[in-house]
Design an enzyme around this catalytic site. Structure first.
Site, PDB file in Angstrom:
ATOM      1  N   HIS A  19      -3.475  -9.998   5.718  1.00  0.00           N
ATOM      2  CA  HIS A  19      -2.925  -9.145   4.664  1.00  0.00           C
ATOM      3  C   HIS A  19      -2.593  -9.956   3.417  1.00  0.00           C
ATOM      4  CE1 HIS A  19      -1.939  -5.416   7.151  1.00  0.00           C
ATOM      5  NE2 HIS A  19      -2.406  -6.283   8.035  1.00  0.00           N
ATOM      6  N   ASP A 117       1.937  -3.744   0.431  1.00  0.00           N
ATOM      7  CA  ASP A 117       1.255  -3.514   1.691  1.00  0.00           C
ATOM      8  C   ASP A 117       1.798  -2.247   2.340  1.00  0.00           C
ATOM      9  OD1 ASP A 117       0.769  -3.964   4.746  1.00  0.00           O
ATOM     10  OD2 ASP A 117      -0.428  -5.525   3.775  1.00  0.00           O
TER      11      ASP A 117
END
Length: 487
Positions: A19, A117
């Site tokens: 990520h 995120d």
């Protein structure tokens, strides 16, 4: 641009390499377009992000990680270090505890936009509170998001099949996608706490201005349109990748965020001695640590198939060479390693550097989003070995939609900590590798043609005037208009 004043962009990457790397590289794209980017993260993670950009308008703001509050040792701030569920749970709890400090900082110095995120769903309501747009980052493809949405429906056919291994077709999609219940995540098969989190993330997405994707729009145009439709037509989607293509030098490719355990020159020297399309690259992402029994099966398959290979093995970086006997055949070192037919990298490998080399002709992969887009960008077909997360969805994209992958035949979705719980035998692995690398087979030739074509489209997408570059410019313009209308 309607206004030359740069945007103030705050980015919140999740504390995991899969990520952090792509979202930080998306931040680099914004800073290269003269926008001010601030990455909000913790000290240990910040240290690995300093190589992302040397631009003066790219900076990192750190926040103390509450390790002691959750019972973690100092310095354990990344899910790469979580090898069991209790540790991962403590890490996730610590991440939620960061919210107060992050909010306080953003209130004291408000941004023009928050790009976060999906693991930070609270940023959706916070962005509404301070009157700025929130963009969500999923670290996967819109294709996977579409399939996730389809199987959450109460009439999904996985509810009515008679066994976990009975195939069913996911209805109402642009392509015929066949799966089994065993390939679906556990939280889809049996609702649990993670199912509730998924719903929180979905609700937060619906409150957001849009989604930013580390992919190029041509690769999933049908599913982008389809996903917008099923989400009510309100969500905007901006494909701005692949970010891996922003790394131009071999040194940059070799050291994206994490320092590799093999020198760039050593890796290139080994690859330069090999024929085009002759090498298999083997890697299962940043979280999978197979048991020795599974590693032995992979080693036997690699030895038996006869192809040259590079194999990245995580979790063995502090192991002595003599200990390898536990997971390689007795004659493997003599017949394969010393003859330079195979190269084993124990630890973090320079994946993009390897995939982009002309000698590499196939990739045995877990089908993580970053690995898939990096392989496609480099024009390398994939032998698919999905493990957890959205991997099985992306396997279907490679094999059933595009025909650029060969299934190893993995049957069961597992949590990352249970990788290797059900051993995949060497015969299955070898069969898939031979099918992937058989240069005389017409199906393989067509597979290579397709993925080379997609690789060229990916490269064009990130160039000035390409689809991803245009999407980035459009997004910047829209965000500036929102800021200026507000002021």
């Amino acid at each position: 641009m309607s206004n030359s004043r740069p945007l103030e962009i705050y980015m919140l990457p999740f504390l995991s390499p899969g990520h952090m790397i792509p979202l930080s590289e998306i931040g680099q794209l914004f800073s290269s377009a003269a926008q001010n980017v601030t990455i909000l993260t913790t000290p240990h993670n910040a240290a690995s992000l300093t190589k992302i950009s040397n631009s003066p308008n790219f900076r990192i703001q750190t926040f103390s990680f509450p390790a002691k509050q959750v019972g973690l040792p100092d310095g354990l701030e990344n899910f790469l270090s979580a090898t069991d569920i209790p540790t991962a749970t403590k890490l996730y709890t610590a991440v939620t505890l960061l919210q107060a400090d992050l909010e306080s900082f953003m209130l004291s110095s408000p941004p023009d936009v928050i790009i976060s995120d999906m693991f930070f769903p609270w940023t959706a309501d916070f962005a509404l509170k301070i009157g700025v747009p929130r963009i969500v980052f999923h670290a996967t493809f819109i294709f996977a998001q579409t399939l996730k949405n389809a199987v959450r429906e109460p009439d999904s056919p996985h509810h009515s099949v008679e066994s976990d291994y009975e195939p069913f077709v996911i209805p109402n999609l642009p392509h015929k996608i066949t799966m089994t219940r065993a390939q679906l995540p556990d939280y889809v098969r049996t609702p649990n706490g993670y199912t509730q989190l998924m719903e929180q993330w979905r609700e937060a997405e619906l409150k957001s201005y849009g989604i930013v994707v580390n992919n190029f729009s041509e690769f999933e145009s049908e599913y982008t349109a389809f996903y917008k439709d099923i989400m009510g037509g309100k969500i905007k989607i901006f494909h701005v990748g692949p970010t891996s293509l922003t790394q131009s030098s071999s040194n940059d490719k070799a050291n994206r965020v994490h320092k590799t355990v093999i020198a760039e020159t050593e890796c290139l020297s080994w690859l330069n001695k090999k024929a085009p399309n002759s090498v298999i690259y083997v890697c299962f992402g940043s979280a999978c640590k197979f048991p020795d029994t599974q590693l032995m099966e992979i080693a036997c398959a690699l030895e038996s198939c006869g192809y040259d290979f590079i194999w990245a093995v995580l979790g063995k970086d502090d192991e002595k060479d003599e200990d390898m006997i536990k997971w390689i055949p007795s004659d493997f070192n003599q017949n394969v390693i010393k003859t330079k037919r195979g190269l084993i990298i124990k630890g973090w490998a320079p994946q993009v550097l390897i995939l982009d080399h002309p000698s590499v002709g196939g990739f045995l992969s877990h089908c993580g989003g970053n690995s898939v887009i990096e392989s496609v960008s480099c024009g390398v077909p994939i032998a698919t070995w999905p493990l957890y997360a959205e991997h099985f969805y992306l396997e279907k994209m490679l094999t059933q939609v595009y025909g650029i992958g060969v299934e190893v035949g993995v049957e069961d979705w597992n949590l990352w900590v249970d990788c290797g719980k059900k051993i995949i035998r060497r015969e299955k692995i070898e069969k898939a590798l031979r099918k992937l690398m058989d240069g005389e087979d017409e199906m393989v030739k067509e597979m290579r043609r397709k993925i080379k074509e997609l690789g060229e489209l990916a490269k064009k997408a990130v160039q000035v005037g390409g689809s991803s570059h245009k999407n980035l410019m459009v997004l910047i313009e829209e965000l500036k208009q929102i800021r200026d209308q507000k002021s």
